[in-house]
Motif scaffolding. Structure first.
Motif, PDB file in Angstrom:
ATOM      1  N   UNK A   1      67.945  18.154   3.215  1.00  0.00           N
ATOM      2  CA  UNK A   1      68.790  17.914   2.049  1.00  0.00           C
ATOM      3  C   UNK A   1      69.543  19.196   1.750  1.00  0.00           C
ATOM      4  N   UNK A   2      70.777  19.077   1.277  1.00  0.00           N
ATOM      5  CA  UNK A   2      71.583  20.267   1.041  1.00  0.00           C
ATOM      6  C   UNK A   2      72.225  20.211  -0.338  1.00  0.00           C
ATOM      7  N   UNK A   3      72.117  21.297  -1.074  1.00  0.00           N
ATOM      8  CA  UNK A   3      72.830  21.402  -2.336  1.00  0.00           C
ATOM      9  C   UNK A   3      73.976  22.376  -2.138  1.00  0.00           C
ATOM     10  N   UNK A   4      75.204  21.838  -2.222  1.00  0.00           N
ATOM     11  CA  UNK A   4      76.372  22.707  -2.175  1.00  0.00           C
ATOM     12  C   UNK A   4      76.859  22.877  -3.598  1.00  0.00           C
ATOM     13  N   UNK A   5      77.951  23.584  -3.762  1.00  0.00           N
ATOM     14  CA  UNK A   5      78.429  23.724  -5.125  1.00  0.00           C
ATOM     15  C   UNK A   5      79.047  22.431  -5.644  1.00  0.00           C
ATOM     16  N   UNK A   6      78.976  22.242  -6.955  1.00  0.00           N
ATOM     17  CA  UNK A   6      79.187  20.917  -7.539  1.00  0.00           C
ATOM     18  C   UNK A   6      80.594  20.361  -7.345  1.00  0.00           C
ATOM     19  N   UNK A   7      81.560  21.200  -7.004  1.00  0.00           N
ATOM     20  CA  UNK A   7      82.920  20.698  -6.849  1.00  0.00           C
ATOM     21  C   UNK A   7      83.053  19.743  -5.671  1.00  0.00           C
ATOM     22  N   UNK A   8      82.014  19.634  -4.846  1.00  0.00           N
ATOM     23  CA  UNK A   8      82.154  18.804  -3.658  1.00  0.00           C
ATOM     24  C   UNK A   8      81.845  17.328  -3.927  1.00  0.00           C
ATOM     25  N   UNK A   9      81.918  16.925  -5.184  1.00  0.00           N
ATOM     26  CA  UNK A   9      81.703  15.525  -5.546  1.00  0.00           C
ATOM     27  C   UNK A   9      82.931  15.050  -6.323  1.00  0.00           C
ATOM     28  N   UNK A  10      83.475  13.860  -5.972  1.00  0.00           N
ATOM     29  CA  UNK A  10      84.684  13.391  -6.665  1.00  0.00           C
ATOM     30  C   UNK A  10      84.429  13.167  -8.162  1.00  0.00           C
ATOM     31  N   UNK A  11      85.285  13.740  -8.993  1.00  0.00           N
ATOM     32  CA  UNK A  11      85.098  13.683 -10.436  1.00  0.00           C
ATOM     33  C   UNK A  11      85.205  12.301 -11.028  1.00  0.00           C
ATOM     34  N   UNK A  12      85.983  11.434 -10.375  1.00  0.00           N
ATOM     35  CA  UNK A  12      86.195  10.113 -10.956  1.00  0.00           C
ATOM     36  C   UNK A  12      85.144   9.095 -10.539  1.00  0.00           C
ATOM     37  N   UNK A  13      84.112   9.560  -9.845  1.00  0.00           N
ATOM     38  CA  UNK A  13      83.043   8.635  -9.453  1.00  0.00           C
ATOM     39  C   UNK A  13      81.940   8.675 -10.496  1.00  0.00           C
ATOM     40  N   UNK A  14      81.255   7.535 -10.665  1.00  0.00           N
ATOM     41  CA  UNK A  14      80.128   7.486 -11.595  1.00  0.00           C
ATOM     42  C   UNK A  14      78.863   7.955 -10.882  1.00  0.00           C
ATOM     43  N   UNK A  15      77.926   8.457 -11.664  1.00  0.00           N
ATOM     44  CA  UNK A  15      76.698   9.003 -11.090  1.00  0.00           C
ATOM     45  C   UNK A  15      75.998   7.985 -10.192  1.00  0.00           C
ATOM     46  N   UNK A  16      75.867   6.746 -10.674  1.00  0.00           N
ATOM     47  CA  UNK A  16      75.129   5.753  -9.877  1.00  0.00           C
ATOM     48  C   UNK A  16      75.870   5.431  -8.574  1.00  0.00           C
ATOM     49  N   UNK A  17      77.209   5.474  -8.617  1.00  0.00           N
ATOM     50  CA  UNK A  17      77.977   5.198  -7.398  1.00  0.00           C
ATOM     51  C   UNK A  17      77.763   6.300  -6.358  1.00  0.00           C
TER      52      UNK A  17
ATOM     53  N   UNK B   1      68.035  11.478 -14.869  1.00  0.00           N
ATOM     54  CA  UNK B   1      69.430  11.019 -14.860  1.00  0.00           C
ATOM     55  C   UNK B   1      69.585   9.579 -15.348  1.00  0.00           C
ATOM     56  N   UNK B   2      68.490   8.991 -15.898  1.00  0.00           N
ATOM     57  CA  UNK B   2      68.544   7.576 -16.292  1.00  0.00           C
ATOM     58  C   UNK B   2      69.727   7.259 -17.205  1.00  0.00           C
ATOM     59  N   UNK B   3      69.950   8.136 -18.158  1.00  0.00           N
ATOM     60  CA  UNK B   3      70.992   7.832 -19.144  1.00  0.00           C
ATOM     61  C   UNK B   3      72.381   8.277 -18.723  1.00  0.00           C
ATOM     62  N   UNK B   4      72.478   8.859 -17.534  1.00  0.00           N
ATOM     63  CA  UNK B   4      73.778   9.356 -17.079  1.00  0.00           C
ATOM     64  C   UNK B   4      74.366   8.472 -15.984  1.00  0.00           C
TER      65      UNK B   4
ATOM     66  N   UNK C   1      81.015   3.352   1.783  1.00  0.00           N
ATOM     67  CA  UNK C   1      82.056   4.361   1.654  1.00  0.00           C
ATOM     68  C   UNK C   1      83.412   3.704   1.382  1.00  0.00           C
ATOM     69  N   UNK C   2      83.681   2.580   2.068  1.00  0.00           N
ATOM     70  CA  UNK C   2      84.936   1.867   1.841  1.00  0.00           C
ATOM     71  C   UNK C   2      85.007   1.367   0.396  1.00  0.00           C
ATOM     72  N   UNK C   3      83.902   0.828  -0.109  1.00  0.00           N
ATOM     73  CA  UNK C   3      83.866   0.320  -1.480  1.00  0.00           C
ATOM     74  C   UNK C   3      84.000   1.468  -2.479  1.00  0.00           C
ATOM     75  N   UNK C   4      83.329   2.568  -2.172  1.00  0.00           N
ATOM     76  CA  UNK C   4      83.359   3.750  -3.038  1.00  0.00           C
ATOM     77  C   UNK C   4      84.797   4.274  -3.172  1.00  0.00           C
ATOM     78  N   UNK C   5      85.470   4.430  -2.023  1.00  0.00           N
ATOM     79  CA  UNK C   5      86.839   4.938  -2.043  1.00  0.00           C
ATOM     80  C   UNK C   5      87.789   3.968  -2.726  1.00  0.00           C
ATOM     81  N   UNK C   6      87.578   2.656  -2.509  1.00  0.00           N
ATOM     82  CA  UNK C   6      88.443   1.674  -3.151  1.00  0.00           C
ATOM     83  C   UNK C   6      88.351   1.792  -4.662  1.00  0.00           C
ATOM     84  N   UNK C   7      87.127   1.928  -5.154  1.00  0.00           N
ATOM     85  CA  UNK C   7      86.935   2.045  -6.601  1.00  0.00           C
ATOM     86  C   UNK C   7      87.646   3.270  -7.143  1.00  0.00           C
TER      87      UNK C   7
END
Lengths: 306, 249
Positions: free
Chosen positions: A80-96, A120-123, B7-13
């Protein structure tokens, strides 16, 4: 102790610049292993070779018993790897994000398990960009744990966190170790290395210059334990300088500081001398050197001791 | 497989949370349709030919394939790389072919959504004639064209380091193709030396094919165009795989 990372004369060169110069070391199962070094020392390159992101020019890196060069994909399933947090798309939800990364691995700890462990249950429905630094780091950590990894690599895990969030992070890292995982941490913070790591490798100019427990590294330097007290009652400078184990005296009209290789013994003699010369030891301060000092000592002059 | 679909669904969203994507894929073509449709819609280029709008609808669908490819997919990949999202993927077992395939898949989703939208509006406003075979053939052609154009767009993303540079590369491809391929006006109307240039643009053959099948000709009558698109697709896929980079440095 079972070896999970075994580096044998790993070397990487960019042009004439030797980023990693024949480094050999072993990391045992269940340790929190720190890698520290000044910027540009080669620690990132080294970590990237271990993670399978770069190939070494020569030498071998064996991870969980397999050569990373030949089995990169298989090994990636188990780290498992922890990189710096910018490597996650901002417009995605946590569960996604969690569910996406879970789909990359053939073995996953259940989402709910990781979610609960990191609180992270509530996030779940929060957008990543809306989270504070501490929560972002928790999501990143959740991604690093989502495949129930044997080895976890943490790149500057407490960078930019406030002291509370940092303490939380350290607690979570220790918990990961207690679950039987091996943790490899790179850090700029010597305090982090000292508090967190079971062993620390110091890298400078591409070379491994020291590798030991933080305690041993500090002892290894020797002579940097200090005793300080107020300069009152006319103590005899000559007598103090010749006390057993004293290596150096910093004398000022207000305050006296002694470097000693044996703080307990020197302390005893200081009190005996004070009693015989009839002055008082007041405003006593004891100081043991820290990883910070070990680090600057070892890397500033460019000389190693290992 | 699971990773690919996720990944396709994720990007589409994520795409549907981004206003610009929605605009370029679902709003801009409609503006073009209404604009050119109201100006030229009922005119015909030859005495017996179809109305302008009837050849413009499939051509717009084809343009959407190109714009999704060179703008949406290209810039999205460059942005993901610049932001370290691809670097984060790289430390997982996910493969570059999975990343590329999922991008292409959700691009296809955008193209199909755009096509349905264009056809429905054209039907409502101009009551264009439609046949079942025409619609099926159009979608098959769009799929074939998408392989080539999407690969090209993804290959382009390997060349640019920043989204700005990526959109620069995109424009170099997009605008000449838009004007010279016969989307808005038939290639036959161009002077012959421009027609010669048009013949070298894949988009021209793509447009010829989609317009033909939409008007009821069998796909098999477009053997040459199909061969061009197939060759384009093969080159595109190879380039996309070769030029793919996880990180900028």
């Amino acid at each position: 102790m079972e070896t999970v990372i075994d580096l044998d004369k790993v070397r990487k060169q960019y042009g004439t610049n030797v980023a990693v110069n024949d480094i050999s070391m072993k990391v045992g199962k269940g340790e929190i292993f720190g890698i520290v070094g000044p910027n540009g020392a080669g620690k990132t390159t080294l970590i990237e070779i271990i993670e399978g992101l770069r190939y070494a020019d020569s030498g071998t890196a064996t991870i969980l018993g397999k050569d990373i060069r030949k089995h990169a994909e298989e090994i990636k399933h188990r780290i498992g790897v922890l990189l710096q947090s910018t490597s996650i798309p901002g417009k995605a939800k946590v569960k996604e994000i969690l569910s996406l990364y879970a789909s990359f691995y053939n073995k996953t700890s259940t989402n709910t398990d990781v979610t609960r462990r990191l609180g992270l249950e509530n996030k779940q429905n929060a957008y990543f960009k809306s989270l504070s630094g501490g929560w972002k780091q928790r999501v990143s950590l959740a991604l690093a744990l989502i495949n129930d990894p044997a080895i976890v690599f943490l790149d500057e895990p407490s960078m930019g966190l406030d002291p509370n969030a940092r303490n939380e992070m350290w607690k979570m890292i220790k918990q990961m170790r207690d679950e039987g995982r091996t943790i490899v941490v790179t850090t700029h913070y010597m305090e982090e290395a000292e508090v967190l790591c079971d062993r620390v490798a110091i890298i400078n100019k591409g070379q491994l210059i020291a590798l030991d427990t933080p305690k041993n590294l500090i002892t290894l330097l020797g002579g940097t334990k200090r005793i300080g007290f107020k300069n009152v009652g006319q103590p005899n400078k000559e007598a103090i300088a010749t006390l057993p184990f004293v290596t150096k005296v910093d004398w000022s009209p207000a305050y006296i500081e002694l470097d000693t290789s044996n703080i307990d013994q020197t302390l005893k003699y200081v009190f005996q001398l004070a009693a015989s010369e009839n002055w008082d030891v007041t405003e006593l301060k004891l100081h043991e050197s820290t990883m910070n000092e070990v680090f600057s000592e070892m890397t500033s002059e460019g000389q190693g001791i290992a | 497989m699971n990773a690919y679909l996720k990944l396709a669904a994720f990007d589409s969203r994520l795409y549907f949370r981004d206003f610009l994507t929605i605009f370029w894929v679902l709003v801009y073509p409609v503006i073009m349709l209404l604009l050119f449709g109201f100006i030229f819609g009922d005119t015909t280029t030859t005495e017996v030919g179809p109305r302008y709008i009837e050849s413009y609808v499939p051509a717009l669908c084809a343009m959407n394939v190109m714009s999704v490819a060179v703008f949406t997919l290209n810039i999205n990949m460059v942005t993901a790389r610049e932001n370290g999202i691809l670097r984060r993927f790289r430390v997982t077992p996910v493969r570059k072919s999975t990343v590329l395939a999922s991008q292409a898949t959700q691009g296809l989703f955008l193209v199909l959504a755009g096509a349905v939208e264009i056809i429905v509006i054209a039907k409502l406003v101009w009551d264009i004639p439609m046949s079942f075979m025409g619609i099926v053939s159009l979608f098959v052609c769009l799929l074939i064209g998408a392989v080539g154009f999407f690969s090209l767009g993804l290959a382009l993303s390997g060349l640019a380091k920043t989204p700005g540079a990526a959109s620069g590369f995109a424009m170099i491809i997009f605008f000449p193709s838009l004007f010279l391929s016969g989307i808005s006006m038939p290639v036959e109307m161009f002077p012959s030396f421009i027609q010669n240039i048009s013949a070298w643009i894949p988009m021209t053959h793509f447009v010829t094919m989609v317009q033909g099948v939409w008007q009821g000709h069998a796909i098999t009558t477009y053997g040459f165009e199909l061969a061009v698109m197939a060759g384009f697709a093969v080159i595109g896929v190879v380039l996309a795989l070769l030029l793919f980079r996880w990180e900028n440095k």
